[in-house]
Motif scaffolding. Structure first.
Motif, mmCIF file in Angstrom:
data_model
loop_
_atom_site.group_PDB
_atom_site.id
_atom_site.type_symbol
_atom_site.label_atom_id
_atom_site.label_comp_id
_atom_site.label_asym_id
_atom_site.label_seq_id
_atom_site.Cartn_x
_atom_site.Cartn_y
_atom_site.Cartn_z
ATOM 1 N N VAL A 17 23.355 -22.508 69.439
ATOM 2 C CA VAL A 17 24.310 -23.517 69.905
ATOM 3 C C VAL A 17 24.731 -23.171 71.330
ATOM 4 O O VAL A 17 24.743 -24.025 72.225
ATOM 5 N N THR A 18 25.054 -21.893 71.548
ATOM 6 C CA THR A 18 25.442 -21.444 72.889
ATOM 7 C C THR A 18 24.264 -21.523 73.844
ATOM 8 O O THR A 18 24.394 -21.983 74.989
ATOM 9 N N TYR A 19 23.095 -21.085 73.386
ATOM 10 C CA TYR A 19 21.898 -21.061 74.227
ATOM 11 C C TYR A 19 21.526 -22.468 74.693
ATOM 12 O O TYR A 19 21.273 -22.694 75.883
ATOM 13 N N ALA A 20 21.498 -23.416 73.769
ATOM 14 C CA ALA A 20 21.121 -24.788 74.112
ATOM 15 C C ALA A 20 22.121 -25.413 75.065
ATOM 16 O O ALA A 20 21.739 -26.162 75.974
ATOM 17 N N ASP A 21 23.390 -25.119 74.863
ATOM 18 C CA ASP A 21 24.417 -25.660 75.747
ATOM 19 C C ASP A 21 24.211 -25.164 77.176
ATOM 20 O O ASP A 21 24.331 -25.926 78.141
ATOM 21 N N ILE A 22 23.871 -23.879 77.310
ATOM 22 C CA ILE A 22 23.621 -23.307 78.639
ATOM 23 C C ILE A 22 22.339 -23.869 79.229
ATOM 24 O O ILE A 22 22.259 -24.165 80.426
ATOM 25 N N MET A 23 21.306 -24.041 78.393
ATOM 26 C CA MET A 23 20.034 -24.557 78.890
ATOM 27 C C MET A 23 20.139 -26.005 79.366
ATOM 28 O O MET A 23 19.289 -26.489 80.101
ATOM 29 N N ALA A 24 21.179 -26.703 78.934
ATOM 30 C CA ALA A 24 21.381 -28.089 79.377
ATOM 31 C C ALA A 24 22.147 -28.142 80.696
ATOM 32 O O ALA A 24 22.275 -29.205 81.293
ATOM 33 N N SER A 25 22.632 -26.978 81.165
ATOM 34 C CA SER A 25 23.362 -26.915 82.434
ATOM 35 C C SER A 25 22.388 -26.799 83.596
ATOM 36 O O SER A 25 21.183 -26.591 83.402
ATOM 37 N N ASP A 26 22.889 -26.907 84.812
ATOM 38 C CA ASP A 26 22.021 -26.840 85.999
ATOM 39 C C ASP A 26 21.295 -25.506 86.101
ATOM 40 O O ASP A 26 20.077 -25.468 86.335
ATOM 41 N N PHE A 27 22.017 -24.411 85.916
ATOM 42 C CA PHE A 27 21.381 -23.102 86.016
ATOM 43 C C PHE A 27 20.445 -22.859 84.834
ATOM 44 O O PHE A 27 19.392 -22.235 84.984
ATOM 45 N N GLY A 28 20.810 -23.350 83.675
ATOM 46 C CA GLY A 28 19.960 -23.187 82.504
ATOM 47 C C GLY A 28 18.650 -23.944 82.644
ATOM 48 O O GLY A 28 17.589 -23.435 82.293
ATOM 49 N N ARG A 29 18.710 -25.175 83.161
ATOM 50 C CA ARG A 29 17.495 -25.964 83.371
ATOM 51 C C ARG A 29 16.554 -25.249 84.343
ATOM 52 O O ARG A 29 15.345 -25.206 84.145
ATOM 53 N N CYS A 30 17.127 -24.682 85.394
ATOM 54 C CA CYS A 30 16.322 -23.945 86.368
ATOM 55 C C CYS A 30 15.695 -22.728 85.708
ATOM 56 O O CYS A 30 14.510 -22.440 85.893
ATOM 57 N N PHE A 31 16.474 -22.023 84.905
ATOM 58 C CA PHE A 31 16.024 -20.824 84.196
ATOM 59 C C PHE A 31 14.809 -21.130 83.319
ATOM 60 O O PHE A 31 13.857 -20.353 83.253
ATOM 61 N N VAL A 32 14.833 -22.281 82.664
ATOM 62 C CA VAL A 32 13.772 -22.648 81.727
ATOM 63 C C VAL A 32 12.588 -23.322 82.415
ATOM 64 O O VAL A 32 11.426 -23.016 82.119
ATOM 65 N N LEU A 33 12.859 -24.240 83.326
ATOM 66 C CA LEU A 33 11.808 -25.096 83.864
ATOM 67 C C LEU A 33 10.987 -24.461 84.980
ATOM 68 O O LEU A 33 9.863 -24.876 85.224
ATOM 69 N N VAL A 34 11.538 -23.459 85.659
ATOM 70 C CA VAL A 34 10.798 -22.813 86.746
ATOM 71 C C VAL A 34 9.974 -21.656 86.185
ATOM 72 O O VAL A 34 10.492 -20.787 85.496
ATOM 73 N N ASP A 35 8.700 -21.665 86.473
ATOM 74 C CA ASP A 35 7.784 -20.639 85.986
ATOM 75 C C ASP A 35 8.086 -19.316 86.694
ATOM 76 O O ASP A 35 8.029 -19.243 87.923
ATOM 77 N N VAL A 36 8.399 -18.272 85.918
ATOM 78 C CA VAL A 36 8.731 -16.978 86.518
ATOM 79 C C VAL A 36 7.561 -16.382 87.287
ATOM 80 O O VAL A 36 7.740 -15.500 88.119
ATOM 81 N N ARG A 37 6.349 -16.879 87.027
ATOM 82 C CA ARG A 37 5.185 -16.368 87.752
ATOM 83 C C ARG A 37 5.219 -16.763 89.223
ATOM 84 O O ARG A 37 4.451 -16.238 90.034
ATOM 85 N N ALA A 38 6.134 -17.676 89.568
ATOM 86 C CA ALA A 38 6.279 -18.076 90.965
ATOM 87 C C ALA A 38 7.029 -17.016 91.770
ATOM 88 O O ALA A 38 6.990 -17.018 93.004
ATOM 89 N N LEU A 39 7.705 -16.106 91.081
ATOM 90 C CA LEU A 39 8.484 -15.078 91.753
ATOM 91 C C LEU A 39 7.594 -13.940 92.238
ATOM 92 O O LEU A 39 6.505 -13.718 91.715
ATOM 93 N N VAL A 40 8.099 -13.191 93.208
ATOM 94 C CA VAL A 40 7.363 -12.013 93.670
ATOM 95 C C VAL A 40 7.403 -10.977 92.545
ATOM 96 O O VAL A 40 8.302 -10.991 91.704
ATOM 97 N N PRO A 41 6.423 -10.055 92.491
ATOM 98 C CA PRO A 41 6.292 -9.116 91.364
ATOM 99 C C PRO A 41 7.570 -8.382 90.975
ATOM 100 O O PRO A 41 7.907 -8.299 89.787
ATOM 101 N N GLU A 42 8.299 -7.848 91.945
ATOM 102 C CA GLU A 42 9.492 -7.075 91.615
ATOM 103 C C GLU A 42 10.544 -7.922 90.922
ATOM 104 O O GLU A 42 11.122 -7.531 89.908
ATOM 105 N N THR A 43 10.794 -9.119 91.461
ATOM 106 C CA THR A 43 11.774 -10.023 90.862
ATOM 107 C C THR A 43 11.275 -10.549 89.524
ATOM 108 O O THR A 43 12.041 -10.680 88.568
ATOM 109 N N ARG A 44 9.977 -10.852 89.447
ATOM 110 C CA ARG A 44 9.397 -11.349 88.203
ATOM 111 C C ARG A 44 9.563 -10.344 87.074
ATOM 112 O O ARG A 44 9.875 -10.712 85.940
ATOM 113 N N GLU A 45 9.379 -9.071 87.389
ATOM 114 C CA GLU A 45 9.525 -8.026 86.369
ATOM 115 C C GLU A 45 10.936 -8.005 85.806
ATOM 116 O O GLU A 45 11.133 -7.847 84.599
#
Length: 205
Positions: A102-130
């Motif tokens: 319930v908490t997780y879904a509520d956060i995922m519906a927020s602006d930061f949550g959508r970014c967290f889910v929808l942006v592929d972490v493989r786009a990050l540089v190795p150190e940040t991706r790790e």
């Protein structure tokens, strides 16, 4: 345009103003990254979308990668609540699982949550991706532990905790792709339906 570095407020006021502006910029950046895509978003386009100059953007972040990382950190901060769903409670494993998502879904519906889910972490540089991969792994481990507890107290039937946790995150992480806060469904109704499907299944007994 005012040069932010030349502002003359007192240190505390300047610090508070900086943080408020930083969060505002991060929120707008999170929306752009989620809607357009991280790789597809140039720094020029981002600055134009946010209504700031590139120097101002670089005042709040080292680069585009750092902007995304800060957006993810905002989501991590919000998710800390979801990662400790059992503190101070006597809920069953199933109750803890429901509270978590319930908490997780509520956060995922927020602006930061959508970014967290929808942006592929493989786009990050190795150190940040790790760092991101490690943080997401901790989320999975939290749910795995709840599933184990639920099996021990009898509120959840026997299942593979690792596969079940991944299946649940796979389902819930898809919500931001279609859910709209102003739509017909309430996020609570979505969570209840998803959990009913996982817990009860859809086949006739």
């Amino acid at each position: 345009m005012t040069n932010i570095a030349e502002e003359t407020e007192e240190p505390t006021e300047r610090s508070e103003a900086f943080e408020a502006k930083r969060i505002e910029i991060l929120r707008k950046a999170a929306i752009v990254f989620a809607d357009v895509g991280f790789r597809e978003t140039s720094v020029n386009y981002l600055a134009e979308s946010l209504g700031v100059s590139k120097p101002v953007l670089y005042y709040y972040a080292k680069n585009k990668d750092d902007l995304l990382h800060q957006c993810c950190l905002m989501a991590h901060s919000q998710l800390n609540e979801a990662m400790t769903p059992h503190v101070g409670t006597h809920l069953s494993g199933f109750g803890k699982l429901r509270r978590f998502f319930v908490t997780y879904a509520d956060i995922m519906a927020s602006d930061f949550g959508r970014c967290f889910v929808l942006v592929d972490v493989r786009a990050l540089v190795p150190e940040t991706r790790e760092k991101e991969v490690r943080a997401r792994r901790e989320l999975e481990e939290t749910v795995q532990q709840i599933l184990v507890e639920g099996q021990a107290d009898g509120s959840i039937r026997r299942c593979d905790p690792s596969l079940t946790a991944r299946a649940m995150f796979g389902a819930f992480n898809g919500i931001p792709r279609w859910f709209h806060l102003n739509g017909k469904l309430d996020i609570g109704e979505v969570v209840d339906t998803y959990l009913d499907i996982f817990m009860l299944g859809i086949a006739r007994s």
